[in-house]
Design a protein around this motif. Structure first.
Motif, PDB file in Angstrom:
ATOM      1  N   MET A  43       0.747  -0.970  -0.005  1.00 15.68           N
ATOM      2  CA  MET A  43      -0.094  -0.210   0.104  1.00 15.68           C
ATOM      3  C   MET A  43       1.123   1.239  -0.210  1.00 15.68           C
ATOM      4  O   MET A  43       1.713   0.746  -0.046  1.00 15.68           O
ATOM      5  CB  MET A  43      -1.002  -0.285   1.308  1.00 15.68           C
ATOM      6  CG  MET A  43      -2.060  -1.413   1.109  1.00 15.68           C
ATOM      7  SD  MET A  43      -3.475  -0.945   2.534  1.00 15.68           S
ATOM      8  CE  MET A  43      -3.974   0.236   1.688  1.00 15.68           C
ATOM      9  N   TRP A  44       0.548   2.325  -0.550  1.00 14.67           N
ATOM     10  CA  TRP A  44       0.999   3.752  -0.532  1.00 14.67           C
ATOM     11  C   TRP A  44       0.302   4.831  -0.161  1.00 14.67           C
ATOM     12  O   TRP A  44      -1.171   4.251  -1.052  1.00 14.67           O
ATOM     13  CB  TRP A  44       1.903   3.754  -2.217  1.00 14.67           C
ATOM     14  CG  TRP A  44       2.929   2.743  -2.423  1.00 14.67           C
ATOM     15  CD1 TRP A  44       3.752   2.845  -2.253  1.00 14.67           C
ATOM     16  CD2 TRP A  44       2.406   1.569  -2.876  1.00 14.67           C
ATOM     17  NE1 TRP A  44       5.161   1.665  -2.658  1.00 14.67           N
ATOM     18  CE2 TRP A  44       3.483   0.640  -2.878  1.00 14.67           C
ATOM     19  CE3 TRP A  44       1.073   0.941  -3.518  1.00 14.67           C
ATOM     20  CZ2 TRP A  44       4.413  -0.453  -4.164  1.00 14.67           C
ATOM     21  CZ3 TRP A  44       1.917  -0.621  -3.865  1.00 14.67           C
ATOM     22  CH2 TRP A  44       2.864  -0.957  -4.423  1.00 14.67           C
ATOM     23  N   ASN A  45       0.342   5.789  -0.593  1.00 14.24           N
ATOM     24  CA  ASN A  45      -0.159   7.122  -0.252  1.00 14.24           C
ATOM     25  C   ASN A  45       0.179   7.983  -1.055  1.00 14.24           C
ATOM     26  O   ASN A  45       1.611   8.075  -1.319  1.00 14.24           O
ATOM     27  CB  ASN A  45      -0.391   8.077   1.158  1.00 14.24           C
ATOM     28  CG  ASN A  45      -1.158   7.095   2.543  1.00 14.24           C
ATOM     29  OD1 ASN A  45      -2.096   7.037   1.748  1.00 14.24           O
ATOM     30  ND2 ASN A  45      -0.589   6.728   2.906  1.00 14.24           N
ATOM     31  N   VAL A  46      -0.414   8.406  -2.472  1.00 17.27           N
ATOM     32  CA  VAL A  46      -0.299   8.626  -3.224  1.00 17.27           C
ATOM     33  C   VAL A  46      -0.552   9.816  -3.675  1.00 17.27           C
ATOM     34  O   VAL A  46      -2.177  10.157  -4.049  1.00 17.27           O
ATOM     35  CB  VAL A  46       0.381   8.122  -4.569  1.00 17.27           C
ATOM     36  CG1 VAL A  46       0.424   8.807  -6.026  1.00 17.27           C
ATOM     37  CG2 VAL A  46       0.704   6.911  -4.962  1.00 17.27           C
ATOM     38  N   LEU A  47      -0.239  11.686  -3.404  1.00 21.21           N
ATOM     39  CA  LEU A  47      -0.478  12.637  -3.572  1.00 21.21           C
ATOM     40  C   LEU A  47      -2.044  12.879  -3.225  1.00 21.21           C
ATOM     41  O   LEU A  47      -3.190  12.898  -3.327  1.00 21.21           O
ATOM     42  CB  LEU A  47      -0.998  12.468  -5.087  1.00 21.21           C
ATOM     43  CG  LEU A  47       0.684  12.835  -6.104  1.00 21.21           C
ATOM     44  CD1 LEU A  47       0.335  13.149  -7.039  1.00 21.21           C
ATOM     45  CD2 LEU A  47       1.287  13.887  -5.313  1.00 21.21           C
ATOM     46  N   GLY A  48      -2.423  12.224  -1.838  1.00 20.87           N
ATOM     47  CA  GLY A  48      -4.226  12.218  -0.927  1.00 20.87           C
ATOM     48  C   GLY A  48      -4.575  11.500  -1.848  1.00 20.87           C
ATOM     49  O   GLY A  48      -6.055  11.261  -1.364  1.00 20.87           O
ATOM     50  N   MET A  49      -3.970   9.953  -1.771  1.00 22.44           N
ATOM     51  CA  MET A  49      -4.439   8.960  -2.959  1.00 22.44           C
ATOM     52  C   MET A  49      -4.451   7.898  -1.651  1.00 22.44           C
ATOM     53  O   MET A  49      -3.099   7.582  -2.354  1.00 22.44           O
ATOM     54  CB  MET A  49      -5.306   8.913  -4.504  1.00 22.44           C
ATOM     55  CG  MET A  49      -5.200   7.620  -4.546  1.00 22.44           C
ATOM     56  SD  MET A  49      -6.057   7.398  -6.912  1.00 22.44           S
ATOM     57  CE  MET A  49      -3.329   7.385  -7.239  1.00 22.44           C
ATOM     58  N   ARG A  50      -5.082   7.117  -1.953  1.00 16.40           N
ATOM     59  CA  ARG A  50      -4.141   5.546  -1.048  1.00 16.40           C
ATOM     60  C   ARG A  50      -4.638   4.483  -2.281  1.00 16.40           C
ATOM     61  O   ARG A  50      -5.718   4.809  -3.421  1.00 16.40           O
ATOM     62  CB  ARG A  50      -5.685   5.219   0.148  1.00 16.40           C
ATOM     63  CG  ARG A  50      -5.106   6.408   1.373  1.00 16.40           C
ATOM     64  CD  ARG A  50      -5.377   5.022   2.575  1.00 16.40           C
ATOM     65  NE  ARG A  50      -7.047   5.048   2.654  1.00 16.40           N
ATOM     66  CZ  ARG A  50      -6.936   4.110   2.855  1.00 16.40           C
ATOM     67  NH1 ARG A  50      -6.301   3.181   4.214  1.00 16.40           N
ATOM     68  NH2 ARG A  50      -8.989   3.600   3.102  1.00 16.40           N
ATOM     69  N   LEU A  51      -3.625   3.801  -2.415  1.00 14.24           N
ATOM     70  CA  LEU A  51      -3.027   3.128  -3.502  1.00 14.24           C
ATOM     71  C   LEU A  51      -3.010   1.603  -2.803  1.00 14.24           C
ATOM     72  O   LEU A  51      -2.107   1.360  -2.054  1.00 14.24           O
ATOM     73  CB  LEU A  51      -2.570   3.431  -4.707  1.00 14.24           C
ATOM     74  CG  LEU A  51      -1.578   2.125  -5.812  1.00 14.24           C
ATOM     75  CD1 LEU A  51      -2.841   1.952  -6.410  1.00 14.24           C
ATOM     76  CD2 LEU A  51      -0.452   2.913  -5.917  1.00 14.24           C
ATOM     77  N   ALA A  52      -3.681   0.243  -3.091  1.00  9.93           N
ATOM     78  CA  ALA A  52      -3.431  -1.327  -2.550  1.00  9.93           C
ATOM     79  C   ALA A  52      -2.844  -1.546  -3.775  1.00  9.93           C
ATOM     80  O   ALA A  52      -4.087  -1.569  -5.112  1.00  9.93           O
ATOM     81  CB  ALA A  52      -4.181  -1.643  -1.507  1.00  9.93           C
ATOM     82  N   ALA A  53      -2.111  -2.144  -4.023  1.00  8.24           N
ATOM     83  CA  ALA A  53      -1.798  -3.915  -4.505  1.00  8.24           C
ATOM     84  C   ALA A  53      -1.714  -5.311  -3.725  1.00  8.24           C
ATOM     85  O   ALA A  53      -0.954  -5.411  -3.069  1.00  8.24           O
ATOM     86  CB  ALA A  53      -0.609  -3.406  -5.691  1.00  8.24           C
ATOM     87  N   CYS A  54      -2.470  -5.832  -5.105  1.00  7.26           N
ATOM     88  CA  CYS A  54      -2.421  -7.405  -4.240  1.00  7.26           C
ATOM     89  C   CYS A  54      -1.735  -7.088  -5.407  1.00  7.26           C
ATOM     90  O   CYS A  54      -2.295  -8.417  -6.851  1.00  7.26           O
ATOM     91  CB  CYS A  54      -3.960  -7.988  -4.243  1.00  7.26           C
ATOM     92  SG  CYS A  54      -3.914  -9.686  -3.356  1.00  7.26           S
ATOM     93  N   ILE A  55      -0.709  -9.118  -6.007  1.00 10.60           N
ATOM     94  CA  ILE A  55      -0.830 -10.136  -6.134  1.00 10.60           C
ATOM     95  C   ILE A  55      -0.564 -11.315  -6.451  1.00 10.60           C
ATOM     96  O   ILE A  55      -0.250 -11.493  -5.139  1.00 10.60           O
ATOM     97  CB  ILE A  55       1.729  -9.838  -6.297  1.00 10.60           C
ATOM     98  CG1 ILE A  55       1.977  -8.011  -6.960  1.00 10.60           C
ATOM     99  CG2 ILE A  55       2.076 -10.784  -7.215  1.00 10.60           C
ATOM    100  CD1 ILE A  55       1.742  -7.626  -8.001  1.00 10.60           C
ATOM    101  N   THR A  56      -1.094 -11.704  -7.736  1.00 14.17           N
ATOM    102  CA  THR A  56      -1.532 -13.511  -6.708  1.00 14.17           C
ATOM    103  C   THR A  56      -0.475 -14.568  -8.222  1.00 14.17           C
ATOM    104  O   THR A  56      -1.333 -13.909  -9.142  1.00 14.17           O
ATOM    105  CB  THR A  56      -2.789 -13.793  -6.855  1.00 14.17           C
ATOM    106  OG1 THR A  56      -3.615 -13.131  -5.783  1.00 14.17           O
ATOM    107  CG2 THR A  56      -3.450 -14.644  -6.925  1.00 14.17           C
ATOM    108  N   VAL A  57       0.495 -15.030  -7.312  1.00 13.51           N
ATOM    109  CA  VAL A  57       0.530 -16.319  -8.553  1.00 13.51           C
ATOM    110  C   VAL A  57      -0.080 -17.237  -8.816  1.00 13.51           C
ATOM    111  O   VAL A  57      -0.089 -17.833  -6.768  1.00 13.51           O
ATOM    112  CB  VAL A  57       2.658 -15.627  -7.945  1.00 13.51           C
ATOM    113  CG1 VAL A  57       3.113 -17.192  -8.884  1.00 13.51           C
ATOM    114  CG2 VAL A  57       2.637 -14.641  -8.381  1.00 13.51           C
ATOM    115  N   ASP A  58      -0.325 -18.350  -9.502  1.00 14.32           N
ATOM    116  CA  ASP A  58      -0.575 -19.672  -9.423  1.00 14.32           C
ATOM    117  C   ASP A  58       0.494 -19.862 -10.652  1.00 14.32           C
ATOM    118  O   ASP A  58       1.044 -19.162 -11.503  1.00 14.32           O
ATOM    119  CB  ASP A  58      -2.000 -19.396  -9.774  1.00 14.32           C
ATOM    120  CG  ASP A  58      -2.934 -19.479 -10.425  1.00 14.32           C
ATOM    121  OD1 ASP A  58      -1.795 -19.158 -11.598  1.00 14.32           O
ATOM    122  OD2 ASP A  58      -3.583 -19.273 -10.712  1.00 14.32           O
TER     123      ASP A  58
END
Length: 198
Positions: A61-76
């Motif tokens: 997760m990050w805070n970017v220019l007042g915006m919260r951003l989340a990333a979820c990586i899934t590997v199979d």
């Protein structure tokens, strides 16, 4: 107090002193930005990061220019699926691709964040790397209106792709990442058909 049906993003005010003195912030009113509700974003992130059997996952997760951003990586076995969630109403594009051990981009693609139909004030995008494209890192930057590119400080955003599974499934098997790609394709087809019907 404000009602639940009206949630402002900021409050403006000036000060008054008798008999007729008005105090502003320079030539403007004083402004206090109000924090955004995080409920929709939190629910969207929880859905994006729900554990899928027989997969490896990593979340950042990050805070970017007042915006919260989340990333979820899934590997199979069928590849790598990445889902990004942002609490913004702005137009945002994701420029992404796999990176090698030196964090060198190996290829690049661009996808737009789309407004979530389930979570108000949230935009999401889901992208997939095939087994042949998966390397050590998922690299990305954001593009905003006005051709404004956003990095993680002075560098590109980077997430290390989790290892431990043998990526590359037999054709008879369908993994979570393949399902994600198929779902995304069906969604785009439905959008196009909807435009034709309109």
């Amino acid at each position: 107090p404000f009602t639940a049906t009206y949630v402002p993003v900021a409050v403006e005010f000036v000060l008054h002193g008798p008999p007729n003195q008005w105090i502003n912030h320079g030539r403007n009113n004083f402004t206090v930005s109000l924090p955004k509700s995080t409920k929709s974003f939190d629910v969207a992130v929880e859905a994006a990061t729900a554990k899928i059997p027989d997969t490896l996952q990593r979340t950042a997760m990050w805070n970017v220019l007042g915006m919260r951003l989340a990333a979820c990586i899934t590997v199979d076995k069928s590849g790598c699926c990445a889902q990004f969630v942002a609490d913004t109403d702005a137009n945002v594009s994701l420029h992404y691709g796999p990176g090698d051990d030196r964090k060198k981009w190996l290829l690049a693609r661009t996808e737009d964040f789309l407004a979530s139909s389930d979570h108000k004030g949230v935009k999401q995008v889901r992208v997939v790397l095939s087994p042949e494209e998966v390397d050590r890192y998922m690299m990305f930057v954001l593009k905003l209106d006005g051709n404004h590119w956003v990095k993680d400080g002075a560098q590109d955003f980077v997430i290390e792709i989790p290892k431990g599974l043998s990526v590359g499934a037999p054709k008879a098997e369908t993994g979570a990442c393949e399902e994600a790609a198929a779902s995304e394709l069906r969604h785009k087809i439905d959008e196009v058909e909807g435009c034709w019907k309109d």
